[in-house]
Motif scaffolding. Structure first.
Motif, PDB file in Angstrom:
ATOM      1  N   ASP A 183       6.250   9.042   1.144  1.00 29.30           N
ATOM      2  CA  ASP A 183       5.786  10.303   0.548  1.00 29.30           C
ATOM      3  C   ASP A 183       5.769  10.216  -0.972  1.00 29.30           C
ATOM      4  O   ASP A 183       4.848  10.736  -1.625  1.00 29.30           O
ATOM      5  N   LYS A 194      -2.712   8.590  -3.777  1.00 24.72           N
ATOM      6  CA  LYS A 194      -2.045   7.447  -3.165  1.00 24.72           C
ATOM      7  C   LYS A 194      -2.180   6.255  -4.112  1.00 24.72           C
ATOM      8  O   LYS A 194      -3.268   5.717  -4.293  1.00 24.72           O
ATOM      9  N   SER A 206       2.129   7.191  -7.160  1.00 27.52           N
ATOM     10  CA  SER A 206       1.758   8.613  -7.217  1.00 27.52           C
ATOM     11  C   SER A 206       0.959   8.942  -8.474  1.00 27.52           C
ATOM     12  O   SER A 206       0.676   8.071  -9.303  1.00 27.52           O
ATOM     13  N   THR A 238       0.858  -1.184   0.000  1.00 30.78           N
ATOM     14  CA  THR A 238       0.000   0.000   0.000  1.00 30.78           C
ATOM     15  C   THR A 238       0.893   1.233   0.000  1.00 30.78           C
ATOM     16  O   THR A 238       2.039   1.187   0.467  1.00 30.78           O
ATOM     17  N   PRO A 239       0.426   2.350  -0.538  1.00 30.88           N
ATOM     18  CA  PRO A 239       1.234   3.574  -0.516  1.00 30.88           C
ATOM     19  C   PRO A 239       1.524   4.013   0.915  1.00 30.88           C
ATOM     20  O   PRO A 239       0.595   4.191   1.729  1.00 30.88           O
ATOM     21  N   GLU A 240       2.794   4.170   1.246  1.00 33.49           N
ATOM     22  CA  GLU A 240       3.173   4.553   2.613  1.00 33.49           C
ATOM     23  C   GLU A 240       4.247   5.630   2.631  1.00 33.49           C
ATOM     24  O   GLU A 240       4.297   6.440   3.565  1.00 33.49           O
ATOM     25  N   GLU A 278       5.084   7.874  -2.835  1.00 39.04           N
ATOM     26  CA  GLU A 278       3.989   7.048  -3.338  1.00 39.04           C
ATOM     27  C   GLU A 278       2.635   7.752  -3.244  1.00 39.04           C
ATOM     28  O   GLU A 278       1.626   7.197  -3.690  1.00 39.04           O
ATOM     29  N   CYS A 279       2.638   8.950  -2.676  1.00 40.51           N
ATOM     30  CA  CYS A 279       1.362   9.588  -2.308  1.00 40.51           C
ATOM     31  C   CYS A 279       1.219  11.008  -2.850  1.00 40.51           C
ATOM     32  O   CYS A 279       0.399  11.791  -2.354  1.00 40.51           O
TER      33      CYS A 279
END
Length: 422
Positions: free
Chosen positions: A20, A27, A48, A16-18, A22-23
Motif C-alpha cells: 500500500d 504506483k 508513491s 514493482t509497487p505491491e 508504494e501505491c
C-alpha cells in the motif's frame, strides 16, 4: 555493461509497487541507489506520489548472487525512510549514497520538503531541497536510515586533524595509554592507564574508529595461546571489554601483533602473526569481520607472498591503488616492504634488508598519512630502547633519516596512530 555508458546485458524488472505504501497517489518504484557492505548489496528506491507519502524502500541481495535474478532480492515490507512530523521533513526520497571526508562514514543524500500540504500535482511543486545526513548500520548489518533530520542553520565546519595513539609501555604490558597530537609528532597524554583487559596482556594495541561511532582496539592477549582481544570506547579514554576471540588454527602456539585494516569498501580486517610450529617462526594471517559488531570473523588464512619466511608485525596501508605491507623479517630484524594488487596477496617484495636506511633490530611498524599527503612510519628500536619515526613524500618509495620520537621514546611501546578530521 560494456563500459560506463554502454548497456549490453538484458533488462530485468526487479521490483514493482505491491505494498500500500508504494501505491499512494501513483504506483511508483523509482530512483534506485546501491550500497554494498558485509557481503550484501542494498538497493534503496522511492515509492508513491512525490508529496508527503513519498518514501524509501529497500531491496537486499547477497553480493555473490545473480543480481539479474529477481529471486535473489528480498523487499522490505515497510518503508525504511519516511516523512516525520517531529522534524517537519516530508516526502524524503530519491536518495543516493556517498562517503564523508574521513573516507569511512557513510552518508545519505536525498531531497524533501518542509511542509506537508500541497495543492495540485506534487510534481509541480518546486520546493524539494537537497539534504544530507549520516547513514548508520544496525547490528544485523542492514542500513539504518533513521528519520530525516530537522533543518538547521548552515555552518562552515572548522575541521582540524587529530592523531590518536594507543600504546603499552615499558612499565606495563597490561595497561594501555592513550595520547593525542595535532601534528603526529608531539603527543600529550589523554589518559594512562586508560584500559586494562580482564585477563592477560594488552601488547600491540591497534586502533580504528568504526562506522557505528565507536573506537575499537585489537591487541595481543598473552605470550602464548590462540586468542586476540577486543575492546571499544566512545571517547578514546573510557574502554569496555568486548571479547577474546579464539583463532581456530591447528597447532597455534603464539598469536602476536594483530593490526586493523579497513579497506576502501568498508570491510574490516585484522592482520595477525601466527606461530603454528612452536618454534618462534611466524606467518602473517588475515581475518575478515563477517558482522557489523566485529565479533564474528573468518578463519585466519595465510597471506600469500608473506608466508614463505619468518615475517611478523605486518602493517598494511592502501596507496596509489595498491596494498603496501611493511613487515618485520624476524630472522634479519629488518623492516621490509611488499606490494600487492589484492589485500590477501600475493605480495611481491620491493624493499628488503636495509632498503629504507632504518637499520636493523626494528619492529612493530605503524604508518599514518599526514596532512601534506605524505606518510609517517613509527617503529620500535627495541635494542636501543628508543622509538623512531621517518617520513616519505614520494609514495612510500624513499624515506627521511630516522629521528627519535620526542617525549615518548623509551616509554611508549608498540603503538598505532589513528588520523581523524574533527
Amino acid at each position: 555493461m560494456a563500459n560506463l555508458w554502454t548497456l549490453t546485458g538484458p533488462q530485468v524488472r526487479l521490483s514493482t509497487p505491491e505494498f500500500d505504501w508504494e501505491c499512494v497517489g501513483f504506483k511508483v518504484n523509482e530512483g534506485p541507489a546501491l550500497i554494498e557492505r558485509g557481503g550484501r548489496v542494498f538497493m534503496s528506491y522511492s515509492a508513491s506520489a512525490t508529496d508527503h507519502h513519498y518514501c524509501v524502500g529497500l531491496l537486499t541481495a547477497d553480493a555473490g548472487s545473480d543480481l539479474l535474478d529477481t529471486a535473489s532480492w528480498t523487499k522490505s515490507p515497510v518503508p525504511v525512510f519516511a516523512s516525520s512530523d517531529t522534524t517537519r521533513q516530508y516526502g524524503p526520497g530519491h536518495n543516493s549514497f556517498t562517503v564523508a571526508e574521513d573516507g569511512r562514514t557513510d552518508v545519505l543524500v536525498y531531497h524533501a520538503r518542509q511542509y506537508k500540504e500541497i495543492t495540485g500535482d506534487p510534481l509541480n511543486d518546486p520546493n524539494r531541497h537537497t539534504r544530507i545526513q549520516e547513514l548508520g548500520w544496525k547490528p544485523d548489518g542492514t542500513p539504518d536510515f533513521g528519520i530525516p533530520v530537522a533543518d538547521a542553520p548552515a555552518r562552515v565546519p572548522t575541521a582540524t586533524t587529530r592523531y590518536t595513539m594507543t600504546a603499552f609501555t615499558n612499565s606495563s604490558e597490561s595497561n594501555m595509554y592513550v595520547y593525542e597530537s595535532a601534528d603526529a609528532l608531539t603527543y600529550r597524554l589523554l589518559k594512562g592507564p586508560a584500559y586494562t583487559p580482564p585477563t592477560g596482556l594488552i601488547r600491540d594495541p591497534s586502533l580504528i574508529r568504526d562506522t557505528d561511532g565507536y573506537y575499537y582496539l585489537v591487541h595481543t592477549t598473552d605470550w602464548t595461546g590462540s586468542t586476540i582481544g577486543f575492546a571499544r570506547s566512545r571517547d578514546r579514554t573510557n574502554w569496555q571489554f568486548v571479547a577474546q576471540h579464539t583463532l581456530p588454527v591447528s597447532g597455534l602456539a603464539r598469536t602476536w601483533a594483530p593490526e586493523w585494516f579497513v579497506d576502501t569498501d568498508g570491510s574490516v580486517h585484522v592482520f595477525v602473526s601466527l606461530d603454528t610450529t612452536n618454534t618462534f617462526t611466524f606467518r602473517p594471517h588475515l581475518l575478515t569481520a563477517i558482522d557489523a559488531s566485529l565479533t564474528r570473523w573468518t578463519t585466519p588464512r595465510p597471506v600469500a607472498g608473506l608466508d614463505r619466511a619468518n615475517y611478523i608485525d605486518t602493517f598494511i596501508v592502501r596507496h596509489g591503488g595498491a596494498y603496501h605491507a611493511i613487515t618485520k623479517q624476524e630472522t634479519t630484524k629488518y623492516l621490509e616492504h611488499a606490494v600487492a594488487d589484492s589485500l590477501a596477496g600475493p605480495y611481491t617484495f620491493t624493499g628488503t634488508g636495509d632498503w629504507a636506511g632504518w637499520g636493523s633490530w626494528r619492529e612493530e611498524p605503524a604508518l599514518v598519512q599526514l596532512d601534506n599527503g605524505g606518510w609517517r612510519i613509527y617503529f620500535d628500536g627495541y635494542a636501543e630502547g628508543k622509538y623512531y619515526y621517518s617520513d616519505s613524500l614520494d609514495g612510500l618509495r624513499t624515506w627521511t633519516p630516522i629521528r627519535e620520537l620526542p617525549g615518548l621514546s623509551g616509554f611508549a611501546r608498540h603503538f598505532t596512530v589513528l588520523r581523524e578530521r574533527v
